[in-house]
Design a protein around this motif. Sequence first.
Motif, short mmCIF file in Angstrom:
data_model
loop_
_atom_site.label_atom_id
_atom_site.label_comp_id
_atom_site.label_asym_id
_atom_site.label_seq_id
_atom_site.Cartn_x
_atom_site.Cartn_y
_atom_site.Cartn_z
N ASP A 25 71.78 56.23 -0.20
CA ASP A 25 71.37 56.28 -1.60
C ASP A 25 70.09 57.09 -1.73
O ASP A 25 69.22 57.07 -0.85
N ASP A 26 69.95 57.79 -2.85
CA ASP A 26 68.83 58.71 -3.03
C ASP A 26 67.48 58.05 -2.78
O ASP A 26 66.61 58.61 -2.10
N ALA A 27 67.30 56.86 -3.33
CA ALA A 27 66.01 56.19 -3.20
C ALA A 27 65.70 55.79 -1.76
O ALA A 27 64.54 55.61 -1.39
N GLN A 28 66.75 55.67 -0.94
CA GLN A 28 66.56 55.24 0.45
C GLN A 28 66.30 56.41 1.40
O GLN A 28 65.90 56.19 2.54
N LEU A 29 66.54 57.63 0.93
CA LEU A 29 66.48 58.77 1.85
C LEU A 29 65.14 58.93 2.55
O LEU A 29 65.11 59.09 3.78
N PRO A 30 63.99 58.91 1.86
CA PRO A 30 62.73 59.12 2.58
C PRO A 30 62.51 58.12 3.71
O PRO A 30 62.16 58.50 4.83
N ASP A 31 62.72 56.84 3.42
CA ASP A 31 62.50 55.81 4.44
C ASP A 31 63.55 55.90 5.55
O ASP A 31 63.22 55.74 6.74
N ALA A 32 64.80 56.14 5.18
CA ALA A 32 65.86 56.22 6.19
C ALA A 32 65.65 57.41 7.12
O ALA A 32 65.83 57.30 8.33
N ALA A 33 65.27 58.54 6.55
CA ALA A 33 65.05 59.74 7.36
C ALA A 33 63.86 59.56 8.28
O ALA A 33 63.90 59.96 9.46
N LEU A 34 62.79 58.96 7.78
CA LEU A 34 61.61 58.74 8.61
C LEU A 34 61.92 57.76 9.73
O LEU A 34 61.51 57.98 10.88
N ALA A 35 62.64 56.69 9.43
CA ALA A 35 63.00 55.71 10.46
C ALA A 35 63.85 56.38 11.55
O ALA A 35 63.68 56.10 12.74
N LEU A 36 64.74 57.25 11.13
CA LEU A 36 65.57 57.98 12.09
C LEU A 36 64.72 58.87 12.98
O LEU A 36 64.88 58.89 14.21
N ALA A 37 63.78 59.60 12.36
CA ALA A 37 62.90 60.47 13.14
C ALA A 37 62.03 59.66 14.10
O ALA A 37 61.78 60.07 15.24
N GLN A 38 61.57 58.50 13.66
CA GLN A 38 60.75 57.66 14.54
C GLN A 38 61.56 57.14 15.73
O GLN A 38 61.03 57.03 16.84
N SER A 39 62.83 56.82 15.49
CA SER A 39 63.69 56.39 16.60
C SER A 39 63.87 57.53 17.61
O SER A 39 63.82 57.31 18.82
N LEU A 40 64.07 58.73 17.11
CA LEU A 40 64.23 59.88 17.99
C LEU A 40 62.93 60.18 18.74
O LEU A 40 62.96 60.64 19.89
N ALA A 41 61.79 59.93 18.09
CA ALA A 41 60.50 60.19 18.74
C ALA A 41 60.28 59.29 19.94
O ALA A 41 59.49 59.60 20.83
N ALA A 42 60.97 58.16 19.99
CA ALA A 42 60.82 57.22 21.10
C ALA A 42 61.67 57.58 22.31
O ALA A 42 61.56 56.96 23.36
N LEU A 43 62.51 58.61 22.18
CA LEU A 43 63.39 59.01 23.29
C LEU A 43 62.60 59.68 24.42
O LEU A 43 61.46 60.09 24.23
N PRO A 44 63.21 59.83 25.59
CA PRO A 44 62.56 60.61 26.65
C PRO A 44 62.20 62.00 26.15
O PRO A 44 62.91 62.58 25.30
N ALA A 45 61.12 62.55 26.65
CA ALA A 45 60.59 63.80 26.14
C ALA A 45 61.57 64.96 26.24
O ALA A 45 61.53 65.89 25.44
N HIS A 46 62.48 64.90 27.20
CA HIS A 46 63.42 66.00 27.40
C HIS A 46 64.75 65.78 26.68
O HIS A 46 65.68 66.55 26.84
N ALA A 47 64.84 64.75 25.84
CA ALA A 47 66.12 64.36 25.24
C ALA A 47 66.77 65.48 24.43
O ALA A 47 67.95 65.78 24.61
N ALA A 48 66.01 66.08 23.52
CA ALA A 48 66.60 67.08 22.62
C ALA A 48 67.12 68.28 23.39
O ALA A 48 68.25 68.74 23.17
N GLN A 49 66.31 68.79 24.30
CA GLN A 49 66.71 69.99 25.04
C GLN A 49 67.94 69.73 25.91
O GLN A 49 68.86 70.55 25.96
N GLU A 50 67.96 68.59 26.57
CA GLU A 50 69.10 68.28 27.44
C GLU A 50 70.38 68.06 26.64
O GLU A 50 71.46 68.54 27.02
#
Length: 266
Positions: free
Chosen positions: A190-215
């Motif tokens: 839902d539109d109103a949820q996008l900012p919080d949902a996107a940030l939560a998603l980014a924060q989850s990805l930030a907790a991954l191993p440092a090489h996660a995205a490249q691998e």
Amino acid sequence: MNPEQILVRERVGAVALLRLNIPARMNPLTLPLQQALRAALAELREDRSVRALLLTGTGKAFCVGADLGSMSPPENGSLGQQTADAMESLSNPLIEDLRTLPFPVVSAVNGACAGAGVGLALSADVVVAARSAYFYLPFMPRLGIVPDLGSTWFLERFVGRARALALSLLGDHLSAERAEQWGLIWSCVDDAQLPDAALALAQSLAALPAHAAQEMRAVYEAAGRQTLPQQLRYEAERQRELIDRPAFAEGVQAFLAKREPVFPGR
């Protein structure tokens, strides 16, 4: 244009946020905006405290693509040559910059995503969209040109040739809900949820191993061009190296201790 006005930069912990900020014109990819984006990405690449990026738009649109109103033929040469030169020197490298960042990238599509904006959004590792958002490829039906900024590469791989070709020829709006159903994007909220949902998603990805995205980018791109036996060998080779890294040891220890793993930064 002042780069600070057309591109808003923010930080939330280890997550960097970039907002396209020309809302009155629905965030077209002006040359100054592209230059500001590339400069910001170059700085973030070197900032080892950044562990994820969130890219979004301000106002009613994510990005409507090329700044058509500013396009005019040069005194000497052709408009086509001028455009191709700009793509090769600025626009295409922008997409490559996003695809090679040493951390995960999230696109939060907050509204209309059209033209070259589609390639920009899909260059992220994970795409989440507001329910009112849509994807639109006007290139051929409205302008007689082909989709660019990687749109054809992403669409063919994500939704298959039949759907990619029809979208490109017909120029229909693809709703965020249908994009989620087709597998073009990760989720629709839902539109109103996008900012919080996107940030939560980014924060989850930030907790991954440092090489996660490249691998993960590398392994799936390899899967798209290799046979199954070749991909099996590739996976074994990567495990040969990755299992000896500290991240694997921390993951095993966390699993045995029944806790969340804590991976070091870049």
